[in-house]
Motif scaffolding. Structure first.
Motif, mmCIF file in Angstrom:
data_model
loop_
_atom_site.group_PDB
_atom_site.id
_atom_site.type_symbol
_atom_site.label_atom_id
_atom_site.label_comp_id
_atom_site.label_asym_id
_atom_site.label_seq_id
_atom_site.Cartn_x
_atom_site.Cartn_y
_atom_site.Cartn_z
ATOM 1 N N UNK A 90 9.616 -13.213 2.070
ATOM 2 C CA UNK A 90 10.923 -12.938 1.940
ATOM 3 C C UNK A 90 11.367 -11.826 0.935
ATOM 4 N N UNK A 91 12.450 -11.341 1.010
ATOM 5 C CA UNK A 91 12.809 -10.007 0.097
ATOM 6 C C UNK A 91 13.080 -10.947 -1.093
ATOM 7 N N UNK A 92 13.753 -11.857 -1.079
ATOM 8 C CA UNK A 92 13.606 -12.786 -2.418
ATOM 9 C C UNK A 92 12.484 -12.720 -3.175
ATOM 10 N N UNK A 93 11.469 -13.215 -2.739
ATOM 11 C CA UNK A 93 10.346 -13.557 -3.378
ATOM 12 C C UNK A 93 9.741 -12.017 -3.669
ATOM 13 N N UNK A 106 6.680 -0.578 -6.483
ATOM 14 C CA UNK A 106 6.519 0.105 -5.259
ATOM 15 C C UNK A 106 8.045 -0.208 -4.602
ATOM 16 N N UNK A 107 8.438 0.720 -3.666
ATOM 17 C CA UNK A 107 9.617 0.301 -2.909
ATOM 18 C C UNK A 107 9.131 1.098 -1.398
ATOM 19 N N UNK A 123 17.264 -2.113 6.310
ATOM 20 C CA UNK A 123 17.885 -1.117 5.422
ATOM 21 C C UNK A 123 18.711 -1.719 4.217
ATOM 22 N N UNK A 124 19.329 -2.941 4.508
ATOM 23 C CA UNK A 124 20.017 -3.399 3.383
ATOM 24 C C UNK A 124 19.118 -3.956 2.219
ATOM 25 N N UNK A 125 17.872 -4.334 2.597
ATOM 26 C CA UNK A 125 16.880 -4.991 1.663
ATOM 27 C C UNK A 125 16.408 -3.835 1.132
ATOM 28 N N UNK A 126 16.242 -2.490 1.504
ATOM 29 C CA UNK A 126 15.698 -1.393 0.626
ATOM 30 C C UNK A 126 16.838 -1.100 -0.290
ATOM 31 N N UNK A 127 17.946 -1.117 0.118
ATOM 32 C CA UNK A 127 18.949 -0.658 -0.711
ATOM 33 C C UNK A 127 19.047 -1.576 -2.097
ATOM 34 N N UNK A 132 18.003 -3.036 -7.676
ATOM 35 C CA UNK A 132 17.254 -3.704 -8.639
ATOM 36 C C UNK A 132 16.252 -3.241 -9.274
ATOM 37 N N UNK A 133 15.374 -2.165 -8.953
ATOM 38 C CA UNK A 133 14.374 -1.653 -9.542
ATOM 39 C C UNK A 133 14.917 -0.677 -10.650
ATOM 40 N N UNK A 134 16.011 0.081 -10.002
ATOM 41 C CA UNK A 134 16.569 1.243 -10.898
ATOM 42 C C UNK A 134 17.549 0.827 -12.076
ATOM 43 N N UNK A 135 18.252 -0.374 -11.882
ATOM 44 C CA UNK A 135 19.196 -0.925 -12.774
ATOM 45 C C UNK A 135 18.326 -1.490 -14.207
#
Ligand code: KMH
Ligand code: ZN
Length: 271
Positions: A90-93, A106-107, A123-127, A132-135
């Motif tokens: 899952x994207x959460x994990x 990685x992204x 697409x939503x998960x990539x954004x 989350x990475x950049x902040x």
């Protein structure tokens, strides 16, 4: 020529000890493999972790344990955690280990067939992952398996989601993505925005030729058991560091200096 940054992807999520007995899986094995790779010339470790039964994991505590074991041995190394995880996670994990604020993560820029599976990146998960990475001030490494994903990254720059300069990893040779044919690499390079950095991770038999081509063309290089377990056709590599050592030898032969972690940080703009 500019220094080459060598990344070693020591474990991955798909490789097994059955296929590659030297695959580092436990925290101790991973720390040992990372140390050897860094001493051989790698400055970035692309990191997936496993549970005690060998299954891929995105558990924060396990990442923390492995990262500190690596940092005790090679404090300067740049750790790049995987947010790709294993197929079906899952994207959460997948986003959880970002809490540890590694220097890089990685992204993955799109959904694709991945061998017999589907690697799903909505697409939503990539954004969401990008934000989350950049902040957290982490540098994203953009994993690109085919040209549409590179174009996706450029769209995300226009939308203000990704900030330049971009750092791309062209992962070529996954069945379902672009193959490791040199024409594909040259085509991808022709779309790179100015000032971006790029590396190539060739999968399986593509690892060595693509690494050599990248060295000549001025790109960076990723090797390691995540992408390739062989030293040459039919001969298993004995360690991740053996794969790094070969790239270092070739780099020296063509007068390409090998970046140490300090130089790699400077190139990638890691504060
Ligand atoms: N395990 C692959 C499905 C990454 O690390 O970001 C995806 C992967 C990419 O390994
Ligand atoms: Zn990975």
């Amino acid at each position: 020529m500019d220094p080459v940054i060598i990344t070693c992807a020591i474990t991955g999520a798909e490789t097994t000890k059955e296929k590659q007995p030297a695959l580092p899986v436990s925290p101790k094995e991973q720390a040992q493999a990372a140390e050897e790779a860094v001493r051989a010339g790698a400055s970035i470790i692309h990191l997936h972790v496993r549970e005690d039964d060998g299954k891929p994991s995105q558990r924060v505590e396990r990442f923390e344990e492995v990262i500190s074991a690596i940092k005790i041995r090679v404090p300067d190394v740049i750790i790049q955690i995987s947010t790709g995880g294993a197929i079906g996670e899952s994207i959460e994990k997948r986003s959880k280990p970002l809490e540890l604020k590694p220097e890089m993560a990685s992204l993955n820029l799109g959904t694709m067939n991945f061998g017999d599976d589907i690697f799903y990146n909505h697409p939503k998960d990539i954004v969401r992952l990008a934000s989350e990475i950049q902040k957290r001030g982490i540098i994203p490494e953009l994993e690109v398996y085919e040209i549409g994903m590179l174009e996706n990254a450029l769209r995300l720059v226009k939308q203000g989601v990704l900030k330049e300069p971009l750092h791309f990893q062209f992962v070529l040779g996954v069945p379902g993505g672009m193959s490791g044919d040199l024409k594909n690499l040259v085509h991808l390079m022709s779309f790179l925005p100015p000032h971006s950095h790029w590396a190539v991770a060739g999968v399986g038999r593509f690892q060595l030729p693509l690494a050599v081509q990248s060295l000549v063309l001025g790109g960076h290089v990723r090797v390691g058991f995540e992408d390739n377990i062989f030293y040459k056709k039919g001969v298993l590599a004995i360690s991740n560091s053996q794969l790094v050592e070969r790239i270092v030898r070739i780099a020296h032969e063509i007068d390409r200096p090998v970046a140490d972690p300090k130089t790699a940080r400077k190139i990638l703009g890691i504060a």
